[in-house]
Scaffold this active site. Structure first.
Site, short mmCIF file in Angstrom:
data_model
loop_
_atom_site.label_atom_id
_atom_site.label_comp_id
_atom_site.label_asym_id
_atom_site.label_seq_id
_atom_site.Cartn_x
_atom_site.Cartn_y
_atom_site.Cartn_z
N HIS A 60 4.16 7.58 -2.03
CA HIS A 60 3.03 6.73 -1.61
C HIS A 60 2.17 6.35 -2.82
CE1 HIS A 60 3.98 8.35 2.49
NE2 HIS A 60 3.78 7.08 2.76
N ASN A 61 2.72 5.48 -3.63
CA ASN A 61 2.02 5.01 -4.82
C ASN A 61 2.02 3.48 -4.83
OD1 ASN A 61 4.64 4.24 -5.76
ND2 ASN A 61 4.99 6.36 -6.38
N VAL B 64 3.75 1.41 -6.41
CA VAL B 64 5.07 0.76 -6.43
C VAL B 64 5.57 0.59 -4.98
CG1 VAL B 64 7.38 0.76 -7.43
CG2 VAL B 64 5.51 1.88 -8.65
N HIS B 65 5.29 1.60 -4.15
CA HIS B 65 5.63 1.47 -2.72
C HIS B 65 4.86 0.27 -2.13
CE1 HIS B 65 6.06 2.19 1.56
NE2 HIS B 65 4.77 2.46 1.68
N HIS C 92 -1.93 -1.26 2.50
CA HIS C 92 -1.71 -0.46 3.72
C HIS C 92 -1.69 1.05 3.51
CE1 HIS C 92 2.42 -0.04 2.36
NE2 HIS C 92 2.58 0.87 3.28
N ASP C 93 -1.46 1.51 2.28
CA ASP C 93 -1.43 2.96 2.02
C ASP C 93 -2.42 3.37 0.93
OD1 ASP C 93 0.35 4.19 3.80
OD2 ASP C 93 2.11 3.60 2.63
N ASP D 189 7.33 -1.69 5.89
CA ASP D 189 6.94 -0.33 5.51
C ASP D 189 8.10 0.65 5.56
OD1 ASP D 189 5.11 1.56 4.65
OD2 ASP D 189 4.44 2.06 6.68
N GLN E 68 17.14 11.57 6.04
CA GLN E 68 17.38 10.12 6.07
C GLN E 68 18.12 9.69 7.33
OE1 GLN E 68 16.00 7.88 4.01
NE2 GLN E 68 14.95 9.72 3.33
ZN ZN Z 1 3.66 2.73 3.50
#
Ligand code: ZN
EC number: 3.1.4.-
Length: 460
Positions: A178-179, A181-182, A218-219, A328, A379
């Site tokens: 959750h940075n 780049v995401h 969004h994050d 997302d 996954q």
């Molecule tokens: Zn996200």
């Protein structure tokens, strides 16, 4: 800010004592006020020292810096200490000379990559390195120009840069997943979805503006742990948002705080900018994965009844919510080499939370136990229960769509590949290692190099 309530609420920071025991520090206390409709609580930047995992993973053992000194520095600057230079992540050489090279050559290559920003195999990791860790700002500025949003909304470029810089900076670069780049990756995916023929012609500039803004923010300020963790550690954000969509509410209200601090929308009539803030909230809150079934069944119902009317702003807004949700969680729909990297990153973030819980004798959260939850198993569950059902409906909505076909093909291939890896892990009993290489690599899928080139993956 007359209509807002600016709270300086209880801020909780975790820090590691010399005995490795966790301390919970209430730095301040505040009144909670979330229940009044129409009253928007705005979170101020830097108000909340969130969970600092870097402190728990102090570099003392790595012998980098004298531990006490660094600990103090980190505590003072909370999460922002490491934002000074993304070069510290070790992906690029960090010398004055290389910085010059970076300016001249790398940015030129980044600009070249932007020519293919609408292709599905766009390599955001390469793009982030070429932009020296500024992928989110660079991408957003480019897309705003592509759509003419600066002109349409009469945006002040200085304010826009200030706002985007704040958003990018408030992502935590030490989070494996959750940075920023995401956020850039989700924004790039959102752009691809906004270009879907079914949608593109119906969207207003406001829809596009909100879709891109919501994707980018969004994050923001994600602490790298999930909502159950915040609840069980009695983090002040959990009580502030009454244990409901805690992180998403924080992302939204932090975004609103930055919008107001930068003055990006200050030239617009108050009712217009307030409506934009509310719509951004509705989009960002839709990314709460615990509301997945609610959105999925509504989407399915609309498709079954064929009653979506994209002339209606409310229906377009609903599709933007779905598009953002897709963006997302689209990692398993990417080409394997990109998809695998995201999978490893998200599991690493889960495991860090699990390590933290183990260390402090808390119950280890589902998916966070590295000894029990392998990357392939996580996954496969994620794909089967979240991604596949959503993208099946998205494909129905967008059809005929070459992009959806490409994404579904990747999804099925990647799922099969994780299945083989899980069996390989089980057979060799190496499930404690988050390794995701197959003994015998498949043919046909490239090594994820240059970003946006060839392989027949390009979309119109
Ligand atoms: Zn996200």
């Amino acid at each position: 800010m007359s209509c807002s309530v600016v709270e300086r609420c209880g801020a909780v920071a975790f820090k590691r004592s010399e005995q490795n025991a966790i301390q919970v520090c209430m730095l301040a206390d505040g009144r909670l006020n979330t229940g009044h409709a129409g009253v928007l609580l705005v979170e101020r930047r830097g108000s909340y020292p969130l969970i600092d995992l870097r402190i728990l993973r102090t570099s003392a053992q790595q012998g980098e810096v004298e531990p006490g000194r660094r600990k103090v520095k980190r505590q003072l600057s909370f999460q922002r200490y490491c934002h000074a230079s993304r070069l510290l992540r070790g992906s690029l050489p960090c010398t004055p000379r290389s910085l010059h090279l970076l300016d001249d050559d790398y940015l030129g290559q980044a600009a070249h990559m932007l020519l293919k920003v609408g292709t599905w195999n766009f390599d955001i990791f390469v793009f982030d390195r070429l932009t020296n860790g500024h992928s989110l700002v660079t991408l957003m500025c480019h897309l705003f120009n592509v759509y003419g949003l600066v002109h349409h909304f009469q945006l002040d470029m200085v304010k826009l840069h200030r706002f985007l810089g704040m958003v990018q900076e408030d992502y935590h670069s030490q989070n494996p997943y959750h940075n920023a780049v995401h956020a850039a990756d989700v924004t790039q995916a959102m752009y691809c979805y906004l270009k879907e023929p079914k949608l593109a012609e119906q969207l207003s500039p406001l829809d596009v503006f909100l879709g891109l803004m919501a994707a980018a923010a969004h994050d923001v300020d994600h602490p790298g742990v999930n909502q159950p963790f915040l609840i069980k550690t009695r983090h002040h954000l959990a009580s502030l948002y009454q244990n409901t969509s805690v992180l998403e509410s924080h992302h939204w209200r932090s975004t609103v705080g930055m919008l107001r601090e930068s003055g990006l929308l200050s030239h617009l009539p108050a009712d217009v900018s307030q409506d934009m803030e509310q719509q951004l909230g509705s989009l960002i809150l839709a990314t709460d994965i615990s509301r997945q079934n609610e959105f999925l069944s509504t989407f399915r119902e609309h498709l079954d009844n064929q009653d979506l009317d994209l002339q209606l702003a409310s229906h377009r807004h609903f599709i933007l919510q779905i598009a953002l949700k897709c963006a997302d969680v689209c990692n398993p729909c990417r080409v394997w080499e990109l998809s695998r990297q995201w999978s490893e990153r998200v599991c690493e973030e889960f495991y860090r939370q699990g390590d933290l819980e183990r260390k402090f004798n808390m119950e280890i959260s589902p998916l966070c136990n590295q000894q029990a939850d392998s990357v392939p198993a996580i996954q496969i569950g994620f794909i089967s229960y979240i991604v596949e059902p959503l993208f099946e409906e998205w494909q129905r909505f967008t059809e005929p769509s070459p992009l959806s076909q490409t994404m579904m093909a990747h999804l099925h291939k990647n799922k099969a590949r994780w299945s083989r890896l899980r069996h390989a892990h089980t057979a060799s009993d190496t499930h404690t290692h988050p390794r995701t290489e197959e003994p015998e690599p498949e043919g046909g899928e490239g090594g994820g190099g240059g970003g946006g080139g060839g392989e027949g993956e390009d979309i119109p």
